[in-house]
Structure formats: structure tokens, C-alpha cells
Design an enzyme around this catalytic site. Structure first.
Site: not given
Ligand code: LLP
Length: 429
Positions: A287, A325, A358
Site C-alpha cells: 500500500p 496531481r 506559466c
Molecule cells: N505497487 C506497485 C507495483 C505500484 O506500481 C504502485 C503504484 C503501488 C504498489 C502503490 O499503489 P497505491 O497503494 O499507492 O495505490 N502518481 C499517481 C499514482 C501512481 C501509482 C503508481 N504505482 C497518483 O498521484 O495518483
């Protein structure tokens, strides 16, 4: 499941975290400023730990969501492992003292150098490389053999399910670059005999981020279970671990993401029997956002109000370089004043809150109704900024990146200094 004002609350009209008013910190340290609440990370982490207690499990915080050393230490001290995706992230984990057996290395493009770094980590090497292609596995095998080692591996399975989230953060469809299909997993397994440098430990999966329903995970876990049942017939040794990825969503506005108990129930439904029968088997989850998202806010000061015929622009001193974001995903973040003053603005026009960069994409809120209209000089907090906030920041427009502050036990501490102009040109000729 966390919400924007769960760890940041108003007390006598002032926004506080763990009883520390945010405005005094903003006045002392300047803005823009990231502020985190330690409880914001620890509360969901402990809930997950409790829900998974019956299993031999490891929570690997996805440190890409928030990679500040103090945050990594905070979670590592609670027993968290780390899911990381680059040599730089591995370096951070090392600096935070994360133990080798608690680290998984994910990502589609690991270099041979990064593989060496992972194999050498603390002498023993990390717990698992989550491998995403046969070519990558071949390179890892060569690197491991050259170091006289066996690399621990989980194959990342792409279950071809639609995570029903923003397309940029969907990773579990066949058309995405991530993972390998069932047929490819079986093919890879057949080639393992020729790979003395590889020790297959398990299978990993991650279908996307900000998941608001458990049903795509239900599908993906079902396909994973089928795959491992089939694999056990082909393998000489039992699988030692399953890595179920991350992705649980949080509330930014009014979304109702899956609860942690229901998430744990889903894991139990699919893998409970296997895990009970084979207590040596370890279950991992990765997570990120669900532990960090609502643990942080970005504080900014209102610089100007610019009037247009039908709307106002409120120009604040934070910008898309500080929090990308909204510009990248058009994502929604609640914006609230640090002081809920009695002031009644005569202005009832729709308001857009924008930054100084900008680009028209530099917009944090488009045509929003604000019951409390902030005035010039007021501070506002952009909520739910603890995940993918600072970690995706840049110095675009040559804006030094903000300071970061952690509030814990009623005290605040600067955990990253504000960058200076000298930092901006460091290394340039
Ligand atoms: N494991 C892997 C292999 C991943 O690629 C990711 C996220 C996670 C775990 C963690 O996912 P989470 O629990 O945070 O959903 N920049 C984007 C989110 C990109 C997520 C990329 N991978 C945003 O700001 O929404």
C-alpha cells in the site's frame, strides 16, 4: 480507508494536527509547505497490521508515494517493509535503516546496476525482485551468477482486469506495460532450469491505484489463485510468497473506498485456505496512498484575487511543481482555510484556485464554490496531499521545492529543509 479531515481538524476555528495549529508553523517556516501527521500514517498502518495478523504477512509501504526519510523511519519502526522501484529509492531505504528481508524491488525497467545494488543490500540482498519480463529475468540471472548469488524473484502476473481507475494509474490490463500473462509465466517457469542465478519465490500482482471498488481485485485475486494452483503442479518447490500489490483508494472528496476489514476479508476469501495449510507462505501487500494520502496537506498563501466577469481567480503561492496531481490527472483535492474566520465575503462568484506557473494546467480547483472565501494573505491547506505530492514535485519554473514538516506527539519538526536558489543550480556549469 482515510478521509481528508481525519487527521487535520479544526479546533476553535484553527486547523490543527495532533493539537498543533498549522498557521503558526506556516508563519514560522513560510509557504508553500508540506505538513504531515504521524498518526495519519500510523493509524491506517496499524489497522492493516491488525486485520492481517492471522497471516504470515508483511506490509511493504510503496515509498514512491512519500519517500521522505523520516516517514520511512516512522513506518519501518512500526515493522513496515518497503516496496521500491529504483536505485534511488533503495538508497533511501538503506539510509532509513530498512532491513533487507523487508524489501521488494518492483518496476519494469531495472538496470543491471540496480540489480547489483539490490543483491548486495546489507550483505544478504533484498527479499524479492518482482520481475516483469523474460529479458529482465535473463539479465538478473547473469548479474546474480556473476556475483555468485541466487536472486530471489517473484514474477509479476498481469491478470488482464480493468481496475476502473484513471487510465494513467491502471496497470493490470493486457495493453499495459506491466507484468506478464499466464502463458508467459508458464514459459518463464520452464526456462528456470537454465537459470542457476534465480530462486523463484512467488508471484506478484498490482492492477492499479486509487481503487474504489474491491471487484477488480476480486477478479484479479481469483485469477492469481488459479495460476498458483496450476503452478504448484509444475514446480519442484512450493511458492514461498504472494505479493498482492497496493492500490486501495482513499477519500479525496466524497468517494467511498473499500474498508480495510473488507480488503482483508477478500484476501482471506481467496488465499486463506492456502495460507493456513502452508504457514511458511508469506503474504505481502504494497500500500502507498492508503497509508500516506490523508496524512499530509500542502499549505499555501493567497497572493492575489483576480476578477473576471463571471469568476474570480485566487492566485496562491503553491503551484503544479509542488503538487502535480491536479494538473496531470485533473484530480480533486479539497482546499480549506487554516482559519475559519467570521469573515463573510461579498463575493459569491465561482472561484478557481491557481498557482503562479506559466501554464493553464497550473490549477488546483476549477470553478469551485467556497463558503469561506479566503482573502489575500490568508493561508489555505490543500488536503490529501501526503501521497504522490512532494514525491512528484519538481523545480519547474525554477521554483525551489517546499519544506516538509512532521507533527508527532504534539510537536513539529522540519524533516526536509526548503530548497534554496543555490540548490537549484547545484551541479550546473
Ligand atoms: N505497487 C506497485 C507495483 C505500484 O506500481 C504502485 C503504484 C503501488 C504498489 C502503490 O499503489 P497505491 O497503494 O499507492 O495505490 N502518481 C499517481 C499514482 C501512481 C501509482 C503508481 N504505482 C497518483 O498521484 O495518483
Amino acid at each position: 480507508m482515510t478521509s481528508p479531515l481525519q487527521f487535520f481538524k479544526y479546533s476553535r476555528g484553527a486547523l490543527q494536527a495532533e493539537n498543533v495549529p498549522l498557521e503558526s508553523i506556516a508563519r514560522e517556516l513560510g509557504t508553500p509547505l508540506y505538513v504531515y501527521s504521524a498518526n495519519g500514517f500510523l493509524t491506517p498502518f496499524r489497522e492493516l497490521q491488525e486485520e492481517l495478523i492471522e497471516f504470515n504477512h508483511l506490509i511493504c509501504f510503496a515509498l514512491k508515494s512519500n519517500s521522505n526519510l523520516s516517514i520511512l523511519r516512522l513506518l519501518a519502526q512500526e515493522g513496515s517493509g518497503m516496496d521500491l522501484v529504483s536505485g534511488g529509492e533503495l538508497y533511501r531505504a538503506e539510509m532509513a535503516g530498512v532491513r533487507a528481508e523487508n524489501i521488494v524491488f518492483s518496476g519494469v525497467g531495472k538496470t543491471a546496476e540496480e540489480m547489483k545494488q539490490g543483491l548486495a543490500y546489507q550483505g544478504t540482498g533484498i527479499y524479492s525482485f518482482n520481475v516483469e519480463s523474460l529479458q529482465e529475468l535473463t539479465v538478473l540471472n547473469q548479474v546474480a551468477v556473476s556475483m555468485n548469488r541466487r536472486a530471489p524473484v517473484a514474477l509479476r502476473f498481469n491478470p488482464d482486469v480493468n481496475a476502473k481507475t484513471h487510465p494513467y494509474i491502471s496497470t493490470g490490463l493486457k495493453k499495459n506495460k506491466f507484468g506478464i500473462s499466464k502463458a508467459e509465466v508458464l514459459e518463464v517457469i520452464r526456462s528456470l532450469d537454465q537459470m542457476p542465478g534465480i530462486h523463484l519465490k512467488g508471484i506478484s500482482i498490482h492492477i492499479g491505484s486509487q481503487l474504489l471498488s474491491l471487484s477488480p481485485l476480486d477478479d484479479a485475486f481469483g485469477k492469481l489463485r488459479e495460476l498458483i494452483d496450476e503452478l504448484q503442479q509444475h514446480l519442484k518447490n512450493r511458492l514461498e510468497m504472494l505479493d498482492l500489490g497496493g492500490g486501495l483508494g482513499i477519500t479525496y472528496k466524497d468517494e467511498v473506498p473499500p474498508s480495510i476489514p473488507n480488503y482483508a476479508k477478500l484476501i482471506r476469501k481467496h488465499f486463506g485456505k492456502q495460507l493456513k495449510q502452508h504457514p511458511g507462505m508469506r503474504i505481502l501487500i504494497e500500500p502507498g496512498r492508503s497509508l500516506s494520502g490523508n496524512a499530509g496537506v500542502l499549505i499555501s498563501k493567497v497572493l492575489y484575487r483576480k476578477k473576471r466577469r463571471n469568476k474570480d481567480f485566487l492566485i496562491i503561492d503553491a503551484a503544479m511543481n509542488d503538487l502535480l496531481r491536479p494538473a496531470l490527472y485533473e484530480s480533486y483535492h479539497e482546499i480549506v482555510p487554516l482559519q475559519q474566520g467570521p469573515r463573510k465575503s461579498k463575493n459569491s462568484a465561482k472561484t478557481s484556485i491557481v498557482g503562479p506557473v506559466c501554464e493553464s494546467a497550473d490549477c488546483f480547483a476549477n470553478d469551485r464554490d467556497f463558503s469561506l472565501q479566503p482573502d489575500c494573505g490568508d493561508f489555505v491547506a490543500i488536503l490529501s496531499a501526503g501521497a504522490y505530492g512532494f514525491s512528484m514535485s519538481s523545480t519547474y519554473n525554477s521554483r525551489p521545492r517546499p519544506a516538509e514538516v512532521l507533527i508527532q506527539n504534539g510537536e513539529f519538526k522540519v524533516i526536509r529543509k526548503r530548497e534554496t536558489w543555490a540548490d537549484l543550480i547545484r551541479g550546473e556549469d
